[in-house]
Design a protein around this motif. Structure first.
Motif, PDB file in Angstrom:
ATOM      1  N   LYS A   7       0.828  -1.203   0.000  1.00 20.77           N
ATOM      2  CA  LYS A   7       0.000   0.000   0.000  1.00 20.77           C
ATOM      3  C   LYS A   7       0.863   1.254   0.000  1.00 20.77           C
ATOM      4  N   THR A   8       1.934   1.221   0.738  1.00 22.14           N
ATOM      5  CA  THR A   8       2.837   2.369   0.805  1.00 22.14           C
ATOM      6  C   THR A   8       3.472   2.630  -0.548  1.00 22.14           C
ATOM      7  N   MET A   9       3.908   1.584  -1.225  1.00 24.93           N
ATOM      8  CA  MET A   9       4.507   1.741  -2.549  1.00 24.93           C
ATOM      9  C   MET A   9       3.475   2.298  -3.539  1.00 24.93           C
ATOM     10  N   ALA A  10       2.261   1.772  -3.507  1.00 24.64           N
ATOM     11  CA  ALA A  10       1.209   2.238  -4.408  1.00 24.64           C
ATOM     12  C   ALA A  10       0.890   3.708  -4.147  1.00 24.64           C
ATOM     13  N   ARG A  11       0.819   4.095  -2.873  1.00 25.73           N
ATOM     14  CA  ARG A  11       0.546   5.481  -2.517  1.00 25.73           C
ATOM     15  C   ARG A  11       1.668   6.384  -3.019  1.00 25.73           C
ATOM     16  N   ASN A  12       2.912   5.958  -2.866  1.00 29.03           N
ATOM     17  CA  ASN A  12       4.041   6.756  -3.338  1.00 29.03           C
ATOM     18  C   ASN A  12       4.025   6.908  -4.859  1.00 29.03           C
ATOM     19  N   VAL A  13       3.683   5.857  -5.582  1.00 26.60           N
ATOM     20  CA  VAL A  13       3.587   5.933  -7.043  1.00 26.60           C
ATOM     21  C   VAL A  13       2.475   6.904  -7.432  1.00 26.60           C
ATOM     22  N   PHE A  14       1.335   6.802  -6.747  1.00 27.17           N
ATOM     23  CA  PHE A  14       0.212   7.687  -7.042  1.00 27.17           C
ATOM     24  C   PHE A  14       0.575   9.149  -6.798  1.00 27.17           C
ATOM     25  N   TYR A  15       1.092   9.456  -5.609  1.00 30.69           N
ATOM     26  CA  TYR A  15       1.441  10.838  -5.285  1.00 30.69           C
ATOM     27  C   TYR A  15       2.587  11.350  -6.156  1.00 30.69           C
ATOM     28  N   GLY A  16       3.568  10.524  -6.397  1.00 28.87           N
ATOM     29  CA  GLY A  16       4.697  10.932  -7.252  1.00 28.87           C
ATOM     30  C   GLY A  16       4.245  11.217  -8.673  1.00 28.87           C
ATOM     31  N   GLY A  17       3.427  10.323  -9.230  1.00 23.79           N
ATOM     32  CA  GLY A  17       2.912  10.536 -10.581  1.00 23.79           C
ATOM     33  C   GLY A  17       2.015  11.760 -10.662  1.00 23.79           C
ATOM     34  N   SER A  18       1.161  11.927  -9.669  1.00 24.28           N
ATOM     35  CA  SER A  18       0.272  13.090  -9.638  1.00 24.28           C
ATOM     36  C   SER A  18       1.076  14.378  -9.573  1.00 24.28           C
ATOM     37  N   LEU A  19       2.058  14.415  -8.700  1.00 23.91           N
ATOM     38  CA  LEU A  19       2.897  15.601  -8.571  1.00 23.91           C
ATOM     39  C   LEU A  19       3.631  15.899  -9.874  1.00 23.91           C
ATOM     40  N   PHE A  20       4.173  14.858 -10.491  1.00 22.49           N
ATOM     41  CA  PHE A  20       4.882  15.033 -11.768  1.00 22.49           C
ATOM     42  C   PHE A  20       3.965  15.668 -12.814  1.00 22.49           C
ATOM     43  N   PHE A  21       2.759  15.146 -12.989  1.00 22.87           N
ATOM     44  CA  PHE A  21       1.870  15.662 -14.022  1.00 22.87           C
ATOM     45  C   PHE A  21       1.297  17.028 -13.672  1.00 22.87           C
ATOM     46  N   ILE A  22       1.144  17.336 -12.398  1.00 21.01           N
ATOM     47  CA  ILE A  22       0.721  18.686 -12.007  1.00 21.01           C
ATOM     48  C   ILE A  22       1.809  19.687 -12.367  1.00 21.01           C
ATOM     49  N   VAL A  23       3.063  19.346 -12.106  1.00 22.75           N
ATOM     50  CA  VAL A  23       4.171  20.233 -12.455  1.00 22.75           C
ATOM     51  C   VAL A  23       4.241  20.423 -13.968  1.00 22.75           C
ATOM     52  N   VAL A  24       4.100  19.348 -14.742  1.00 23.23           N
ATOM     53  CA  VAL A  24       4.116  19.451 -16.208  1.00 23.23           C
ATOM     54  C   VAL A  24       2.961  20.338 -16.677  1.00 23.23           C
ATOM     55  N   PHE A  25       1.770  20.154 -16.114  1.00 17.09           N
ATOM     56  CA  PHE A  25       0.608  20.969 -16.482  1.00 17.09           C
ATOM     57  C   PHE A  25       0.867  22.443 -16.210  1.00 17.09           C
ATOM     58  N   LEU A  26       1.421  22.768 -15.051  1.00 16.80           N
ATOM     59  CA  LEU A  26       1.692  24.170 -14.708  1.00 16.80           C
ATOM     60  C   LEU A  26       2.725  24.789 -15.636  1.00 16.80           C
ATOM     61  N   ILE A  27       3.759  24.038 -15.974  1.00 16.89           N
ATOM     62  CA  ILE A  27       4.788  24.546 -16.892  1.00 16.89           C
ATOM     63  C   ILE A  27       4.187  24.815 -18.264  1.00 16.89           C
ATOM     64  N   LEU A  28       3.398  23.877 -18.780  1.00 19.08           N
ATOM     65  CA  LEU A  28       2.786  24.065 -20.096  1.00 19.08           C
ATOM     66  C   LEU A  28       1.761  25.201 -20.082  1.00 19.08           C
ATOM     67  N   SER A  29       1.045  25.356 -18.989  1.00 14.65           N
ATOM     68  CA  SER A  29       0.088  26.461 -18.880  1.00 14.65           C
ATOM     69  C   SER A  29       0.805  27.803 -18.894  1.00 14.65           C
ATOM     70  N   ALA A  30       1.881  27.910 -18.133  1.00 14.30           N
ATOM     71  CA  ALA A  30       2.654  29.154 -18.106  1.00 14.30           C
ATOM     72  C   ALA A  30       3.225  29.459 -19.489  1.00 14.30           C
ATOM     73  N   HIS A  31       3.702  28.443 -20.174  1.00 19.96           N
ATOM     74  CA  HIS A  31       4.252  28.632 -21.513  1.00 19.96           C
ATOM     75  C   HIS A  31       3.175  29.111 -22.483  1.00 19.96           C
TER      76      HIS A  31
END
Length: 150
Positions: A7-31
Motif C-alpha cells: 500500500k505504501t509503494m502504491a501510494r508513493n507511485v500515485f502521489y509521485g505521478g500526480s505531482l509530476f503531471f501537475i508540475v508538467v501541467f503548470l509549466i505548459l500552462s505558463a508557456h
C-alpha cells in the motif's frame, strides 16, 4: 524488488505521478499564457467598425462558403489574407472600393463557375466588412493560409 506492491509503494507511485503531471501541467500552462500574450492581437485595436464588420460576416453567414483562418467551408476562397492579396491592406479607402467592386460584380452568371450571391449590402456594411478583413489580416495566423492564393 518485491513481487507484490505494498500500500505504501502504491501510494508513493500515485502521489509521485500526480505531482509530476501537475508540475508538467503548470509549466505548459505558463508557456501557453506567455505565448498567447506575446502573439496577441493587442497591436491591432478592435474598433467599432471592425466589430460591425464581424457582425456583417456573421449575419450573412459568409462562413458557410468561405474560410477564415482555416475555419468554415471550402466552397469559396480563404479570406484571412484577402486584403494583402488584393494589395490594399494599408489603404482603408482602397480596401473598401476593391471589396465593393468585387461584391457588386457578383454573381457573374458564368456557367460552371461558383457563384457568390449578391447580398445587396450598404456602403457602410461593405466598409465595415473591409475593416474586419484588414483587422483579421493583422493576426499572426502562424503560416496560414499555406499559400498566397488562400
Amino acid at each position: 524488488m518485491r513481487e507484490v506492491m505494498t500500500k505504501t509503494m502504491a501510494r508513493n507511485v500515485f502521489y509521485g505521478g500526480s505531482l509530476f503531471f501537475i508540475v508538467v501541467f503548470l509549466i505548459l500552462s505558463a508557456h501557453s499564457v506567455r505565448y498567447v500574450v506575446s502573439q496577441s492581437t493587442a497591436n491591432a485595436p478592435l474598433t467599432d467598425s471592425v466589430a460591425r464588420g464581424k457582425h456583417v460576416w456573421e449575419k450573412n453567414a459568409c462562413i458557410n462558403c468561405h474560410t477564415l483562418m482555416g475555419e468554415g467551408a471550402y466552397f469559396a476562397p480563404e479570406l484571412q489574407n484577402v486584403m494583402t492579396r488584393w494589395g490594399v491592406q494599408d489603404e482603408p479607402e482602397d480596401a473598401f472600393e476593391v471589396l465593393k467592386g468585387w461584391m457588386e460584380a457578383q454573381p457573374t452568371g458564368i456557367e460552371g463557375r461558383r457563384q457568390m450571391p449578391n447580398f445587396n449590402l450598404s456602403d457602410e456594411d461593405i466598409r465595415d466588412l473591409a475593416e474586419f478583413f484588414r483587422w483579421v489580416n493583422t493576426i499572426d495566423a502562424q503560416g496560414w493560409p499555406p499559400n498566397e492564393a488562400g
